[in-house]
Each structure stands twice: as structure tokens, then as C-alpha cells.
Design an enzyme around this catalytic site. Structure first.
Site, PDB file in Angstrom:
ATOM      1  N   HIS A  17     -45.055 -34.679  60.180  1.00 49.43           N
ATOM      2  CA  HIS A  17     -44.983 -35.141  58.783  1.00 49.43           C
ATOM      3  C   HIS A  17     -46.391 -35.258  58.209  1.00 49.43           C
ATOM      4  O   HIS A  17     -46.653 -34.848  57.065  1.00 49.43           O
ATOM      5  CB  HIS A  17     -44.346 -36.544  58.692  1.00 49.43           C
ATOM      6  CG  HIS A  17     -42.907 -36.604  59.059  1.00 49.43           C
ATOM      7  ND1 HIS A  17     -42.412 -37.525  59.950  1.00 49.43           N
ATOM      8  CD2 HIS A  17     -41.838 -35.886  58.622  1.00 49.43           C
ATOM      9  CE1 HIS A  17     -41.100 -37.371  60.050  1.00 49.43           C
ATOM     10  NE2 HIS A  17     -40.727 -36.381  59.269  1.00 49.43           N
ATOM     11  N   LYS A  41     -27.923 -40.150  59.536  1.00 47.03           N
ATOM     12  CA  LYS A  41     -28.748 -40.748  60.592  1.00 47.03           C
ATOM     13  C   LYS A  41     -28.652 -42.262  60.631  1.00 47.03           C
ATOM     14  O   LYS A  41     -28.667 -42.906  59.585  1.00 47.03           O
ATOM     15  CB  LYS A  41     -30.225 -40.354  60.375  1.00 47.03           C
ATOM     16  CG  LYS A  41     -30.483 -38.876  60.561  1.00 47.03           C
ATOM     17  CD  LYS A  41     -31.961 -38.564  60.377  1.00 47.03           C
ATOM     18  CE  LYS A  41     -32.232 -37.077  60.503  1.00 47.03           C
ATOM     19  NZ  LYS A  41     -33.575 -36.721  60.059  1.00 47.03           N
ATOM     20  N   ARG A  90     -39.567 -26.289  60.482  1.00 41.08           N
ATOM     21  CA  ARG A  90     -39.983 -26.059  61.874  1.00 41.08           C
ATOM     22  C   ARG A  90     -39.291 -24.847  62.483  1.00 41.08           C
ATOM     23  O   ARG A  90     -39.851 -24.190  63.349  1.00 41.08           O
ATOM     24  CB  ARG A  90     -39.669 -27.296  62.719  1.00 41.08           C
ATOM     25  CG  ARG A  90     -40.501 -28.500  62.368  1.00 41.08           C
ATOM     26  CD  ARG A  90     -39.947 -29.746  62.989  1.00 41.08           C
ATOM     27  NE  ARG A  90     -38.587 -29.965  62.497  1.00 41.08           N
ATOM     28  CZ  ARG A  90     -37.829 -30.995  62.817  1.00 41.08           C
ATOM     29  NH1 ARG A  90     -38.282 -31.894  63.652  1.00 41.08           N
ATOM     30  NH2 ARG A  90     -36.623 -31.131  62.323  1.00 41.08           N
ATOM     31  N   SER A 128     -38.737 -36.930  64.507  1.00 42.19           N
ATOM     32  CA  SER A 128     -38.540 -38.382  64.536  1.00 42.19           C
ATOM     33  C   SER A 128     -37.412 -38.744  65.481  1.00 42.19           C
ATOM     34  O   SER A 128     -37.466 -39.767  66.156  1.00 42.19           O
ATOM     35  CB  SER A 128     -38.187 -38.907  63.143  1.00 42.19           C
ATOM     36  OG  SER A 128     -39.228 -38.704  62.257  1.00 42.19           O
TER      37      SER A 128
HETATM   38  O1  PNS Z   1     -36.096 -36.578  57.115  1.00 42.46           O
HETATM   39  P1  PNS Z   1     -34.687 -36.211  56.746  1.00 42.46           P
HETATM   40  O2  PNS Z   1     -33.706 -37.167  57.383  1.00 42.46           O
HETATM   41  O3  PNS Z   1     -34.358 -34.776  57.073  1.00 42.46           O
HETATM   42  O4  PNS Z   1     -34.594 -36.347  55.168  1.00 42.46           O
HETATM   43  C1  PNS Z   1     -33.382 -36.100  54.487  1.00 42.46           C
HETATM   44  C2  PNS Z   1     -33.423 -36.752  53.096  1.00 42.46           C
HETATM   45  C3  PNS Z   1     -33.628 -38.244  53.232  1.00 42.46           C
HETATM   46  C4  PNS Z   1     -34.548 -36.118  52.302  1.00 42.46           C
HETATM   47  C5  PNS Z   1     -32.057 -36.438  52.410  1.00 42.46           C
HETATM   48  O5  PNS Z   1     -31.005 -36.976  53.170  1.00 42.46           O
HETATM   49  C6  PNS Z   1     -32.020 -36.970  50.988  1.00 42.46           C
HETATM   50  O6  PNS Z   1     -32.507 -36.322  50.080  1.00 42.46           O
HETATM   51  N1  PNS Z   1     -31.459 -38.192  50.823  1.00 42.46           N
HETATM   52  C7  PNS Z   1     -31.338 -38.840  49.525  1.00 42.46           C
HETATM   53  C8  PNS Z   1     -29.939 -38.600  48.929  1.00 42.46           C
HETATM   54  C9  PNS Z   1     -29.877 -37.230  48.306  1.00 42.46           C
HETATM   55  O7  PNS Z   1     -30.468 -36.977  47.277  1.00 42.46           O
HETATM   56  N2  PNS Z   1     -29.176 -36.253  48.999  1.00 42.46           N
HETATM   57  C10 PNS Z   1     -29.203 -34.851  48.596  1.00 42.46           C
HETATM   58  C11 PNS Z   1     -28.082 -34.448  47.719  1.00 42.46           C
HETATM   59  S1  PNS Z   1     -26.488 -34.579  48.458  1.00 42.46           S
END
Ligand code: PNS
Length: 161
Positions: A17, A41, A90, A128
Site C-alpha cells: 500500500h 472482510k 498485484r 493485509s
Molecule cells: O482493500 P480492499 O478491501 O480491497 O478495499 C475495498 C474497498 C474498501 C475499496 C471497497 O470495498 C469499497 O469501495 N468499499 C466502499 C463501498 C463501495 O463503494 N463499494 C463499491 C460499490 S458496490
């Protein structure tokens, strides 16, 4: 001023990150690291703890800030007048996942644009979730998190026992 949001669960922030943040900070005037909810998660660190850890990692970067948001990414972007999203990739699994996120976000905020940075070759397997698993076995996570973040994780774990 060009601002980009780097959304993620950052549970906890890893060297992968941090590399994306550093590279984004050279491409944009301002980077907002936004700690968000990933419904898939189960979290280990609280949002405040994750923010503390990100803030330690970014402390030497003038144009990077961190915040938390519990809502949709596109609502956060609309409220803060942001159109750019940055993501790290990745592998093909990340690509497939991010592509569907990209499509959802484009539906919700048509002017949004997602920019992808390929992870450094030696960080393609850092995640993570692996760090969380190592923590659960009290194993060494020092290769995967920035040194100052490691110190704070040790402190947080000590206080939670
Ligand atoms: O590090 P991650 O867990 O891959 O991040 C995913 C994250 C938090 C960016 C994603 O789940 C997200 O955008 N969450 C906020 C809610 C949202 O806008 N979801 C996308 C449209 S369904």
C-alpha cells in the site's frame, strides 16, 4: 489541484500500500487515503487503529492525508469533489475484482476515472489478509509492514491483551 482517492480497508497498511501511496503522491497534487468498509472482510483493527497506522506510514509525505468513511466510495468522492481513484494491481485476481468495482463506480459516478498502478514485482504476494493471519499466529510480520507501523501494531496488540 488534482486530487486522487486511494480507497481500501488497510487492515493493516502494508509495504505494498505504501508503495502505491508514494507513487500516487508523485502523480497527483493530493492523495487521500480513505479507509472504507469492505463487506466481504471481517476486520482485525478498528477504523481508528487503521487510521493511526496509515498516519504513521504517511507522516513524511506532505501531500497525503488519511480519512475514514463508512459509506459508498462514490458518495465520498461526490462530497469531496474528487473524480480520480487509484488502485494497486498485484495479479489477475486483483484485476478481475477491480474491474468490476470500476464498473460499479462508473455507474454510480460516471465522471469517475480509476487509475491502476502495477505492484512492484517483489510485493505481488504481500496482502493485509496474510498479515492478519500471521498476526493471529504471533508470527513475524516485519517484512510486510513499514517499520514504524510494526512498532505501533506491537503496541496495539500489547494493549489489547
Ligand atoms: O482493500 P480492499 O478491501 O480491497 O478495499 C475495498 C474497498 C474498501 C475499496 C471497497 O470495498 C469499497 O469501495 N468499499 C466502499 C463501498 C463501495 O463503494 N463499494 C463499491 C460499490 S458496490
Amino acid at each position: 489541484m488534482k486530487t486522487v482517492v486511494y480507497p481500501g480497508s488497510f487492515d493493516p497498511i502494508t509495504i505494498g500500500h505504501l508503495d502505491i501511496i508514494k507513487r500516487a503522491s508523485k502523480l497527483f497534487d493530493r492523495v487521500i487515503v480513505c479507509i472504507m468498509k469492505n463487506v466481504e472482510k471481517k476486520g482485525l483493527f478498528t477504523y481508528n487503529e487503521r487510521k493511526q497506522l496509515v498516519e504513521i506510514a504517511i507522516q513524511d509525505m506532505d501531500n497525503v492525508v488519511c480519512c475514514t468513511s463508512r459509506g459508498l466510495l462514490t458518495d465520498f468522492m461526490r462530497a469531496n469533489d474528487i473524480v480520480y481513484i487509484i488502485k494497486g494491481l498485484r495479479n489477475a485476481e486483483d484485476f478481475n475484482y477491480e474491474l468490476s468495482m470500476d464498473r460499479f463506480n462508473s455507474q454510480l459516478l460516471p465522471e469517475s476515472e480509476t487509475i491502476y498502478l502495477a505492484a512492484e514485482a517483489d510485493q505481488t504476494w504481500v496482502s493485509s489478509s496474510a498479515v492478519r493471519e500471521l498476526i493471529s499466529y504471533d508470527a513475524d510480520i516485519s517484512p510486510y509492514v513499514p517499520p514504524k507501523v510494526l512498532e505501533q501494531i506491537i503496541e496495539l496488540r500489547r494493549n489489547s491483551l
